[in-house]
Scaffold this active site. Structure first.
Site, PDB file in Angstrom:
ATOM      1  N   HIS A  78       0.844  -1.200   0.000  1.00  0.00           N
ATOM      2  CA  HIS A  78       0.000   0.000   0.000  1.00  0.00           C
ATOM      3  C   HIS A  78       0.873   1.242   0.000  1.00  0.00           C
ATOM      4  CE1 HIS A  78      -3.718   2.186   0.331  1.00  0.00           C
ATOM      5  NE2 HIS A  78      -3.278   2.854   1.376  1.00  0.00           N
ATOM      6  N   HIS A  86       0.981   5.525  -1.366  1.00  0.00           N
ATOM      7  CA  HIS A  86       0.591   6.736  -2.083  1.00  0.00           C
ATOM      8  C   HIS A  86       1.896   7.499  -2.285  1.00  0.00           C
ATOM      9  CE1 HIS A  86      -3.624   5.949  -1.108  1.00  0.00           C
ATOM     10  NE2 HIS A  86      -3.280   5.797   0.144  1.00  0.00           N
ATOM     11  N   ARG A 110      -5.163  15.390   6.297  1.00  0.00           N
ATOM     12  CA  ARG A 110      -5.663  15.190   4.940  1.00  0.00           C
ATOM     13  C   ARG A 110      -5.677  16.501   4.153  1.00  0.00           C
ATOM     14  NH1 ARG A 110     -11.506  12.740   3.089  1.00  0.00           N
ATOM     15  NH2 ARG A 110     -12.107  14.872   3.583  1.00  0.00           N
ATOM     16  N   TYR A 128      -5.091   7.560  -7.145  1.00  0.00           N
ATOM     17  CA  TYR A 128      -6.365   8.236  -7.408  1.00  0.00           C
ATOM     18  C   TYR A 128      -6.194   9.675  -7.896  1.00  0.00           C
ATOM     19  CZ  TYR A 128      -5.548   9.738  -2.558  1.00  0.00           C
ATOM     20  OH  TYR A 128      -4.985  10.220  -1.411  1.00  0.00           O
ATOM     21  N   HIS A 168     -11.729   3.507  -3.460  1.00  0.00           N
ATOM     22  CA  HIS A 168     -10.990   4.302  -2.478  1.00  0.00           C
ATOM     23  C   HIS A 168     -11.442   3.966  -1.067  1.00  0.00           C
ATOM     24  CE1 HIS A 168     -10.122   7.605   0.257  1.00  0.00           C
ATOM     25  NE2 HIS A 168      -9.009   7.736  -0.442  1.00  0.00           N
ATOM     26  N   ARG A 227     -16.608   5.702   1.744  1.00  0.00           N
ATOM     27  CA  ARG A 227     -16.940   7.127   1.705  1.00  0.00           C
ATOM     28  C   ARG A 227     -17.009   7.631   0.266  1.00  0.00           C
ATOM     29  NH1 ARG A 227     -12.384   7.311   4.967  1.00  0.00           N
ATOM     30  NH2 ARG A 227     -11.276   8.695   3.554  1.00  0.00           N
ATOM     31  N   HIS A 259      -9.491   1.012   1.111  1.00  0.00           N
ATOM     32  CA  HIS A 259      -9.292   1.468   2.489  1.00  0.00           C
ATOM     33  C   HIS A 259     -10.510   1.020   3.303  1.00  0.00           C
ATOM     34  CE1 HIS A 259      -6.867   4.957   0.616  1.00  0.00           C
ATOM     35  NE2 HIS A 259      -6.009   4.290   1.345  1.00  0.00           N
ATOM     36  N   GLU A 274     -10.332   2.666   8.600  1.00  0.00           N
ATOM     37  CA  GLU A 274      -9.106   3.237   9.154  1.00  0.00           C
ATOM     38  C   GLU A 274      -9.414   4.082  10.377  1.00  0.00           C
ATOM     39  OE1 GLU A 274      -6.896   5.604   6.358  1.00  0.00           O
ATOM     40  OE2 GLU A 274      -5.232   5.944   7.745  1.00  0.00           O
ATOM     41  N   HIS A 293      -5.583  -1.242   6.029  1.00  0.00           N
ATOM     42  CA  HIS A 293      -5.728  -0.803   7.421  1.00  0.00           C
ATOM     43  C   HIS A 293      -6.537  -1.829   8.232  1.00  0.00           C
ATOM     44  CE1 HIS A 293      -3.785   2.878   6.389  1.00  0.00           C
ATOM     45  NE2 HIS A 293      -4.755   3.250   5.575  1.00  0.00           N
ATOM     46  N   ASP A 303       2.420   3.143   2.943  1.00  0.00           N
ATOM     47  CA  ASP A 303       1.289   4.055   2.848  1.00  0.00           C
ATOM     48  C   ASP A 303       1.710   5.511   2.664  1.00  0.00           C
ATOM     49  OD1 ASP A 303      -1.180   5.250   2.999  1.00  0.00           O
ATOM     50  OD2 ASP A 303      -1.698   4.551   4.996  1.00  0.00           O
TER      51      ASP A 303
END
Lengths: 454, 454
Positions: B57, B59, B80, B119, B208, B211, B235, B238, B272, B323
């Site tokens: 995982h 990003h 975030r 993404y 993703h 959500r 995900h 988490e 997660h 991650d």
């Protein structure tokens, strides 16, 4: 006078300062000038220079257990059996060889001062060496060889524990090595050891724990430390079982017992301080104690997560220790205070990078009794550590993030230069006088060999 | 045919095997012989060689945030915001430069395969690039440059969230870059990206989160992955807030929603999987899913400690990911599975070194869709990583403790050699073709410069 030029240095604020020229005379910093170019005569320290890291809790010989205690499964108490078995094989000569290599590993990790919590006093079975302090002197010599500043915490350890009815549990045969027999004998031996104090060595005291020293004897150890203005440390509430036994026996928590016996105060360090009551937190904070967290060991031994933020809010100081040396990396210890508290609370931001770096430097220096170390300022001991910006871990660092990168992303492998008392001990990631890897390998292999009884 | 001689290698049992000679033809292992001396024609790999580590995982662009997100205090959600601000500045060229350097850091850390959860599809504001897959192609090129095997998980991200009444929260302007508008447009773009599959590149899919993708759209993404026999990641749980919103909106946990939409199965990875119900654990285990833990990120973001042992007991596989790249060190990730579970349970011994090493190798390889990687056996892809015994961290290692030392004491800095698909990519701690430190520094500095609107 020698000059050391720091590309960046941490002088105690929220950010790093560029171009810091440190003047050093003997073992002291005599000038600090900022925004300076590097003079040709200065030693050039590229990266971020911070006050020397202080390892406020160490059992040097535990290094021999690294990796081996991860085989299979077990508890804190089975881990302790393995630790005792390693201890059983050490004598002053082999301990000198092992400790010198372990202290060498510490210096390579940027540690300039270690507080060694020393209770391996006597020969197997409790037989006295002809020099009663032969083991302690081996540690003093090892630290001197490795170029690390030492606080040797002479540790009182007199009984095997307390049961739930308050009865004293006798020492096991393996524990006989730790005991002086009674507290007066401990005082005599500690008095003799005090003559080894010197420019890079201080002698302090420790109560191993409320398991190992009864209340009346705690008073004696605390008074000895008080008379010497020496640091006093104790393992405190590392495991719930210790609390349960102590409460059953004394109707007080371990912190409560130590408080009642007069042990708490600004020279006192509670090691671990993991399972505290709210009252305990208040007692430690009000007395201005230090709490030395050892997060990588507390992870390893399944101790749990201490209430570091509550302790700071109550007035306690924080320090860090690598304790069992599962790893020796004070950056990992420092960030783990914050990161583990995030895991326990599901909230970020209990301790920022400057406060964590302060725990790993100034907090440790005070805990170890070096009130003139842990800062880069005029008059302080010239102990400092330079973190390289040259690795992938630190790549992307800038002036505004240097402290955060050092605390949250650096590893011991990023320590490039180390100066202790004005003398450079690590240069370009290498110890100037010891082949640490070879000495560690040899000292550990020696302890693992099948023993031939002679 | 090339030969690689391993001083020690991990062939999948409880201990390391000495003198392992690996024959490699093309990108495959064609022979494994044990107890061999080193032939003069072989590449000599001193230390412990393990199957290449798999970062299940990632990003990649989060690497630019390292250190900076530790300034001051904050929550997952303020973190975030900072992450979105960094994302906003990337275009295909700058992302190629950054990702190539980040993948270079991974290879130096012993990672031979990365699953990139991608993404960041479109230009700021959601404007389409003339080539709709320009960003994904930049990642493919970056991985190829860095010599790392890649699974590009093309991630569906269509909405800003769900509120507690089940209403869809619209995308914020910053999130417009992530969205294809609707799931059919995601399918078209993912179909086009699939042509980039190759010897070292696979294309997979990701939801993703519950959500960002509604239940009906989850079905479509899962069916797309199923039709391609491609890995599918999401995900999952988490943060507690995600669970609360999901239960309020759908009367199911995130795992429950994914199960109901047919997403679970052996190709599915729950990333997660921190805050699971007992029912969730059973669903993931029964379906043979992988759970990818990212412990250093979960510490950083105050996510909490997942139930890794319960997941394994239920039948799930484990993998690890770096991650957000607060650090890139899969040894730290692997040991943190065990160490953090010790902190949560106050019990040692949930996962031994072989099972943690398996999570970081075979578990990750399966999660990333490389069923022929993650082991040192005949027919497997020739991806392997050699951990040096030459540092202070590993000093004292012996044959009986090599796996435990690697998992519990090594750091990324101890990775000496890395081979991907039969080609040596890291030799003596250095990347064979990229100056990773310089490229990381340049790529990150570029993102931090004040932007001039043109």
């Amino acid at each position: 006078m020698n000059q050391f030029w720091c590309e960046y240095a941490w002088l105690g604020g929220d950010t790093a300062t560029p171009g810091v020229l440190l003047g050093v005379d003997g073992d002291r910093i005599v000038s600090v000038d900022i925004d300076q170019p590097c003079p040709s005569s200065a030693v050039r320290l590229d990266g971020l220079t911070v006050p020397g890291l202080v390892n406020a809790h160490s059992h040097a010989f535990h290094r021999a257990l690294r990796g081996h205690t991860q085989l299979g499964v077990g508890s804190f108490w089975t881990w302790r059996e393995q630790m005792y078995a390693a201890a059983e094989r050490l004598d002053p000569d082999s301990y000198h060889r092992l400790a010198r290599a372990v202290f060498g590993e510490m210096v390579l990790a940027g540690i300039t001062t270690v507080a060694e919590f020393h209770y391996l006093h006597h020969a197997p079975g409790g037989v006295r060496y002809s020099d009663a302090n032969a083991m302690g002197e081996a540690i003093v010599a090892a630290a001197s060889d490795a170029g690390i500043r030492l606080t040797l915490l002479d540790t009182c350890y007199l009984q095997g524990g307390i049961d739930r009815r308050g009865n004293i549990v006798p020492l096991t045969p393996l524990q006989e090595r730790f005991s002086d027999g009674d507290v007066d004998a401990w005082v005599r031996r500690a008095d003799a050891l005090s003559s080894f104090s010197g420019a890079t060595t201080r002698i302090g005291a420790a109560v191993h724990s409320v398991r190992a020293v009864g209340p009346a004897d705690i008073v004696v150890v605390a008074e000895w430390a008080g008379a010497q203005s020496a640091p006093l440390h104790a393992h405190v509430s590392e495991q719930p079982a210790e609390n349960e036994q102590c409460i059953a026996a004394h109707h007080l928590t371990p912190t409560g017992v130590l408080a009642e016996q007069g042990a708490l105060g600004e020279r006192f360090t509670a090691v671990h301080a993991t399972h505290l009551s709210g009252v305990d937190v208040g007692l430690l904070g009000d007395a201005g104690c230090t709490c030395c967290l050892c997060p990588t060991t507390e992870r390893d031994l399944a101790d749990g997560i201490g209430a570091a933020r509550a302790l700071r809010d109550a007035g306690a100081r924080l320090a860090v220790g690598s304790d069992s040396h599962a790893v020796i990396d004070l950056f990992e210890e420092a960030r783990a205070i914050e990161l583990d508290e995030r895991l326990a609370s599901l909230i970020r931001g209990h301790h920022d990078a400057p406060s964590l770096l302060s725990a790993a430097t100034l907090g440790g220096a005070r805990s170890a009794g070096w009130s003139d170390a842990g800062v880069l300022s005029v008059g302080a001991l010239a102990d400092f550590t330079t973190i390289s910006f040259g690795s992938v871990r630190m790549a992307g660092v800038d002036a505004g993030s240097a402290l955060e990168m050092a605390v949250f992303a650096a590893s011991a492998a990023d320590v490039r230069h180390v100066v202790v008392g004005g003398t450079q001990v690590v240069r370009d990631h290498a110890h100037v006088s010891i082949d640490v890897v070879a000495e560690l390998a040899a000292a550990i292999a020696e302890l693992r060999q099948p023993r031939v009884d002679r």
